[in-house]
Design a protein around this motif. Structure first.
Motif, PDB file in Angstrom:
ATOM      1  N   PHE A 101       0.825  -1.202   0.000  1.00 20.55           N
ATOM      2  CA  PHE A 101       0.000   0.000   0.000  1.00 20.55           C
ATOM      3  C   PHE A 101       0.864   1.258   0.000  1.00 20.55           C
ATOM      4  O   PHE A 101       1.981   1.279   0.534  1.00 20.55           O
ATOM      5  CB  PHE A 101      -0.897   0.026   1.237  1.00 20.55           C
ATOM      6  CG  PHE A 101      -2.037  -0.945   1.172  1.00 20.55           C
ATOM      7  CD1 PHE A 101      -1.862  -2.272   1.534  1.00 20.55           C
ATOM      8  CD2 PHE A 101      -3.296  -0.539   0.738  1.00 20.55           C
ATOM      9  CE1 PHE A 101      -2.909  -3.178   1.471  1.00 20.55           C
ATOM     10  CE2 PHE A 101      -4.352  -1.438   0.674  1.00 20.55           C
ATOM     11  CZ  PHE A 101      -4.154  -2.745   1.035  1.00 20.55           C
ATOM     12  N   GLY A 102       0.325   2.318  -0.594  1.00 21.27           N
ATOM     13  CA  GLY A 102       0.933   3.627  -0.475  1.00 21.27           C
ATOM     14  C   GLY A 102       0.741   4.179   0.924  1.00 21.27           C
ATOM     15  O   GLY A 102       0.064   3.573   1.765  1.00 21.27           O
ATOM     16  N   THR A 103       1.313   5.349   1.174  1.00 20.34           N
ATOM     17  CA  THR A 103       1.294   5.931   2.510  1.00 20.34           C
ATOM     18  C   THR A 103       0.001   6.657   2.826  1.00 20.34           C
ATOM     19  O   THR A 103      -0.187   7.102   3.957  1.00 20.34           O
ATOM     20  CB  THR A 103       2.479   6.876   2.708  1.00 20.34           C
ATOM     21  OG1 THR A 103       2.506   7.802   1.622  1.00 20.34           O
ATOM     22  CG2 THR A 103       3.798   6.110   2.737  1.00 20.34           C
ATOM     23  N   GLY A 104      -0.885   6.789   1.856  1.00 23.89           N
ATOM     24  CA  GLY A 104      -2.193   7.370   2.127  1.00 23.89           C
ATOM     25  C   GLY A 104      -2.264   8.855   1.848  1.00 23.89           C
ATOM     26  O   GLY A 104      -1.280   9.590   1.965  1.00 23.89           O
TER      27      GLY A 104
END
Lengths: 111, 115
Positions: A101-104
């Motif tokens: 996942f990306g960091t958001g």
């Protein structure tokens, strides 16, 4: 290192505007790129995903655009509404069994 | 269907204490995952399981152990809690290989504070 680089970290958009969140990735196991949406105090939930036999996927006000040569994909939210205020995560597969996942991005839609 | 449930919802530990987080799913999913979520770090995979009796390390496995004795349950253990393990922990499950086209279904999370 298996990485998905997501930007921006936070985003404020006026109601009715377009929200754009970007992700860049390194070599993935295969082409499948989902976006997850998370409301405060809740777990993430799948919002939309693309398998890039196409360069764009649209579901209602949400669109994923994909650029394979640049190894980038983005989420566009058209006519952004206060109810879209949430944290958004992009993700990419770096193995057959898991996502990275990306960091958001914390999105806030203001009236 | 309850989906993915997590127990407990909140917990405060002192450094050095141990605890187990329980994840349960009623969707007959093969794959289960444990993530931790920290500000600015996104969701990071701790351990995962591709079926009953299997476990594998994720991105940040140190200080954690897991077990999948039953298909529907995935336990995350902290043997000696440290303040660096203060985080929100999410469990997820998917029908087949979660990295493929299958959706991951997340639980509501456990907020853990280690003092």
């Amino acid at each position: 290192q298996q990485q998905v680089k997501q930007s921006p970290q936070s985003l404020i958009v006026q109601k009715g505007g377009i929200s754009i969140i970007n992700c860049a990735y390194e070599n993935t196991a295969f082409d499948y790129f989902p976006w997850y949406q998370q409301f405060p105090g809740k777990g993430p939930a799948l919002l939309i995903a693309i398998r890039p036999d196409v360069s764009e996927k649209k579901e209602g006000r949400f669109t994923i655009s994909f650029n394979k040569s640049a190894k980038q994909f983005s989420l566009h939210i058209m006519d952004s509404q206060p109810g879209d205020s949430a944290t958004y995560f992009c993700a990419a597969p770096f193995g057959n069994e898991k996502l990275t996942f990306g960091t958001g991005t914390r999105l806030t839609i203001i009236p | 269907n309850a989906g993915v449930t997590q127990t407990p919802k909140f917990r405060v530990l002192k450094t050095g204490q141990s605890m187990t987080l329980l994840c349960a799913q009623d969707m007959n999913h093969e794959y289960m995952y444990w993530y931790r979520q920290d500000p600015g770090m996104g969701l990071r995979l701790i351990h995962y399981s591709v079926g009953e009796g299997t476990t594998a390390k994720g991105e940040v496995p140190d200080g954690y152990n897991v077990s999948r004795l039953k298909k529907q349950n995935f336990l995350l253990g902290l043997e000696s809690a440290a303040p660096s393990q203060t985080s929100v922990y999410f469990c997820a499950s998917s029908k087949d290989s979660g990295g493929d086209t299958d959706t991951q279904y997340f639980g509501p999370g456990t907020r853990l504070t280690v003092l």
